[in-house]
Motif scaffolding. Structure first.
Motif, PDB file in Angstrom:
ATOM      1  N   VAL A 130      43.013   5.852  13.786  1.00  0.00           N
ATOM      2  CA  VAL A 130      44.010   5.676  12.683  1.00  0.00           C
ATOM      3  C   VAL A 130      45.278   6.004  13.537  1.00  0.00           C
ATOM      4  O   VAL A 130      45.277   6.934  14.244  1.00  0.00           O
ATOM      5  CB  VAL A 130      43.449   6.865  11.639  1.00  0.00           C
ATOM      6  N   ALA A 131      46.243   5.421  12.828  1.00  0.00           N
ATOM      7  CA  ALA A 131      47.736   5.719  13.168  1.00  0.00           C
ATOM      8  C   ALA A 131      48.352   5.964  11.756  1.00  0.00           C
ATOM      9  O   ALA A 131      48.297   5.353  10.721  1.00  0.00           O
ATOM     10  CB  ALA A 131      48.383   4.760  14.011  1.00  0.00           C
ATOM     11  N   VAL A 132      49.527   7.059  11.712  1.00  0.00           N
ATOM     12  CA  VAL A 132      50.347   7.335  10.690  1.00  0.00           C
ATOM     13  C   VAL A 132      51.610   7.686  11.087  1.00  0.00           C
ATOM     14  O   VAL A 132      52.117   8.218  12.138  1.00  0.00           O
ATOM     15  CB  VAL A 132      49.543   8.566   9.903  1.00  0.00           C
ATOM     16  N   ILE A 137      49.986   4.165   6.727  1.00  0.00           N
ATOM     17  CA  ILE A 137      48.814   4.576   7.667  1.00  0.00           C
ATOM     18  C   ILE A 137      47.987   3.270   7.875  1.00  0.00           C
ATOM     19  O   ILE A 137      48.053   2.205   7.330  1.00  0.00           O
ATOM     20  CB  ILE A 137      47.716   5.302   6.910  1.00  0.00           C
ATOM     21  N   VAL A 138      47.632   3.099   9.309  1.00  0.00           N
ATOM     22  CA  VAL A 138      47.148   1.939   9.860  1.00  0.00           C
ATOM     23  C   VAL A 138      45.475   2.247  10.620  1.00  0.00           C
ATOM     24  O   VAL A 138      45.612   3.260  11.321  1.00  0.00           O
ATOM     25  CB  VAL A 138      47.908   1.063  11.064  1.00  0.00           C
ATOM     26  N   SER A 356      50.003  18.311  17.279  1.00  0.00           N
ATOM     27  CA  SER A 356      50.979  18.452  16.016  1.00  0.00           C
ATOM     28  C   SER A 356      51.434  19.809  15.955  1.00  0.00           C
ATOM     29  O   SER A 356      50.743  20.466  15.700  1.00  0.00           O
ATOM     30  CB  SER A 356      50.411  17.711  14.719  1.00  0.00           C
ATOM     31  N   GLN A 357      52.793  20.159  16.003  1.00  0.00           N
ATOM     32  CA  GLN A 357      53.335  21.181  15.564  1.00  0.00           C
ATOM     33  C   GLN A 357      52.550  22.424  16.389  1.00  0.00           C
ATOM     34  O   GLN A 357      52.407  23.524  16.233  1.00  0.00           O
ATOM     35  CB  GLN A 357      53.131  21.634  14.518  1.00  0.00           C
ATOM     36  N   TYR A 410      50.505  13.668   9.926  1.00  0.00           N
ATOM     37  CA  TYR A 410      51.819  13.508   9.356  1.00  0.00           C
ATOM     38  C   TYR A 410      52.123  14.838   8.423  1.00  0.00           C
ATOM     39  O   TYR A 410      51.275  15.013   7.307  1.00  0.00           O
ATOM     40  CB  TYR A 410      52.051  12.160   8.698  1.00  0.00           C
ATOM     41  N   GLY A 411      53.215  15.563   8.617  1.00  0.00           N
ATOM     42  CA  GLY A 411      53.339  16.785   7.761  1.00  0.00           C
ATOM     43  C   GLY A 411      52.349  17.690   7.957  1.00  0.00           C
ATOM     44  O   GLY A 411      51.749  17.997   9.116  1.00  0.00           O
ATOM     45  N   GLN A 412      51.747  17.884   6.581  1.00  0.00           N
ATOM     46  CA  GLN A 412      50.584  19.051   6.480  1.00  0.00           C
ATOM     47  C   GLN A 412      49.316  18.168   6.257  1.00  0.00           C
ATOM     48  O   GLN A 412      48.566  18.955   5.979  1.00  0.00           O
ATOM     49  CB  GLN A 412      50.986  19.982   5.456  1.00  0.00           C
TER      50      GLN A 412
END
Length: 443
Positions: A130-132, A137-138, A356-357, A410-412
């Motif tokens: 998955v990609a976002v 979202i793909v 991420s983060q 993505y984000g949280q």
């Protein structure tokens, strides 16, 4: 091996019968239900035996995955081949056998028929990755040989690919894929690891067109091309995931235990890291060993790698140090389900990483868990999943997954390709809950 075996089966439909013997390495692979899911996921049409106690492995004195055993019409072992075999070499060998058996009147030339199951009738079938980003979202709808683009609420915008195995470029509704896996987004451009076509594809999500940018369509090892040069002239081998940074496209080349890199600006491809042997060894790009890398993610100039066969997470420095180090994992036959720090932590066939983060999220695939790694301290903790193969939303502690293999953040929110559940799950990192993304199909 599967594409190679399919070519041999097609060449000799009335004289050759293939039976796969599954002798498991990982505990999760011992379960017959896991083997059944794998048979459906990869579209295997010949019989598969689950040799869960390795009895057949021992009786046939097998020493390596894969091994081919050749039996004559009277059930005698007449040949053995360790490792992959080029289809042309296999065809020549089998044809000689057929000629000999025909001369002795031992062949009936009557194909055997087997009852078989098919992939589930659901909107998604064994989604691999998955990609976002902030807009979309793909999903690689792997067993349906297509890609799904939706908004973050699940409303489907477009389906890319006919759903039929193939390698055609062109408009999204006419393009073809063969069990696509990893993807990476940059703006309106989507790069796709078209795994069983041994190609890298590029999709313009605005014009809705697909083009091939790397690979010949033949598998490296069968096609002996160079390993560097113009991307369309270099054969690839089971590209499984992608990561993009600064006009460089990094490829987890699972079939040759290495990382490749396409320099998009200069239209060049080359081996980026990995000496070739399957194993776990740190060092410079040229010295390091990988083992079926299945997942990639970049943050802070570090390329993180899910090194599946060693149940390891590797860190590849993209700055001047040019080194590969291991954050989790100790060897090809070291695996488990242990939270801890450094070499004390154990995973089981990790297939995805997502940086991420300052954290690295892990799809601990055969443990049916999502875990989180601190890359500075090397501490690993279970984030979500109780370890049982199942399908349940709820709190992180209550949730169940079934061989999750893809991650994107993505984000949280953390998005999970929950492969054997044919679903996309969404982890809310603040509320610490898991829910299933409900995909709303176009009318």
């Amino acid at each position: 091996m599967l594409s190679q075996l399919r070519e041999l089966e097609t060449a000799f439909p009335d004289t050759l019968t293939v039976i796969s013997i599954h002798s498991p390495k990982f505990p999760r692979e011992q379960f017959t239900e896991s083997v059944r899911e794998a048979v459906l996921r990869y579209g295997i049409t010949h019989p598969v035996v689950n040799d869960r106690q390795m009895n057949l492995w021992q009786q046939y004195a097998v020493r390596a995955w894969p091994t081919l055993m050749f039996l004559d019409p009277e059930n005698r072992v007449i040949g053995k081949h360790e490792g992959e075999i080029a289809p042309e070499q296999g065809k020549q060998l089998i044809q000689r056998m057929i000629d000999d058996f025909d001369a002795e009147g031992l062949l009936t030339h009557q194909p055997l028929r087997f009852a078989r199951e098919t992939a589930p009738e659901s909107f998604l079938a064994f989604p691999g990755k998955v990609a976002v980003d902030g807009q979309r979202i793909v999903i690689s709808d792997t067993a349906h040989h297509r890609l799904i683009e939706a908004d973050l609420k699940g409303t489907v915008r477009q389906i890319i690919g006919t759903g039929k195995e193939g390698r055609a470029d062109g408009p999204a509704e006419q393009a073809e894929f063969n069990r696509p896996q990893g993807m990476t987004l940059t703006g309106h451009t989507l790069y796709v690891a078209d795994t069983e076509n041994h190609l890298i594809r590029r999709v313009n999500l605005e014009t809705q067109r697909v083009e091939t940018i790397a690979g010949t369509g033949q598998q490296y090892g069968i096609a002996r091309t160079a390993t560097s040069g113009e991307p369309l002239q270099v054969a690839l081998s089971s590209p499984w995931d992608l990561a993009y940074q600064n006009e460089r496209l990094y490829i987890a080349m699972a079939g040759v235990h290495a990382l490749y890199m396409v320099h998009l600006q200069y239209n060049e491809i080359r081996i980026f890291a990995g000496a070739g042997p399957e194993g776990l060894r740190d060092g410079s790009y040229d010295e390091a060993w990988f083992a079926q890398p299945y997942g990639l993610s970049i943050e802070n100039n570090i390329l993180y790698v899910a090194d599946s066969e060693t149940s390891a997470v590797r860190a590849v420095e993209l700055d001047g140090k040019r080194r590969v180090t291991t954050l989790v994992g100790t060897g090809l036959f070291d695996f488990g389900d242990v939270d801890g720090t450094g070499d004390n932590a154990q995973l089981q066939h990790v297939q995805a990483v997502c940086a991420s983060q300052g954290r690295v999220y892990l799809a601990d695939t055969y443990n049916n868990k999502i875990k989180v790694l601190d890359p500075l301290t090397r501490e690993v903790k279970t984030l979500a999943g109780d370890g049982q193969a199942g399908y349940r939303d709820g709190s992180f502690d209550e949730a169940q997954f079934n061989e999750p293999a893809g991650l994107a953040a993505y984000g949280q929110k953390l998005y999970v390709a929950d492969t054997n559940n044919h679903a996309i799950r969404v982890l809310d990192l603040e509320a610490r809950t898991v829910e299933t993304l409900k995909l709303l199909r176009p009318a």
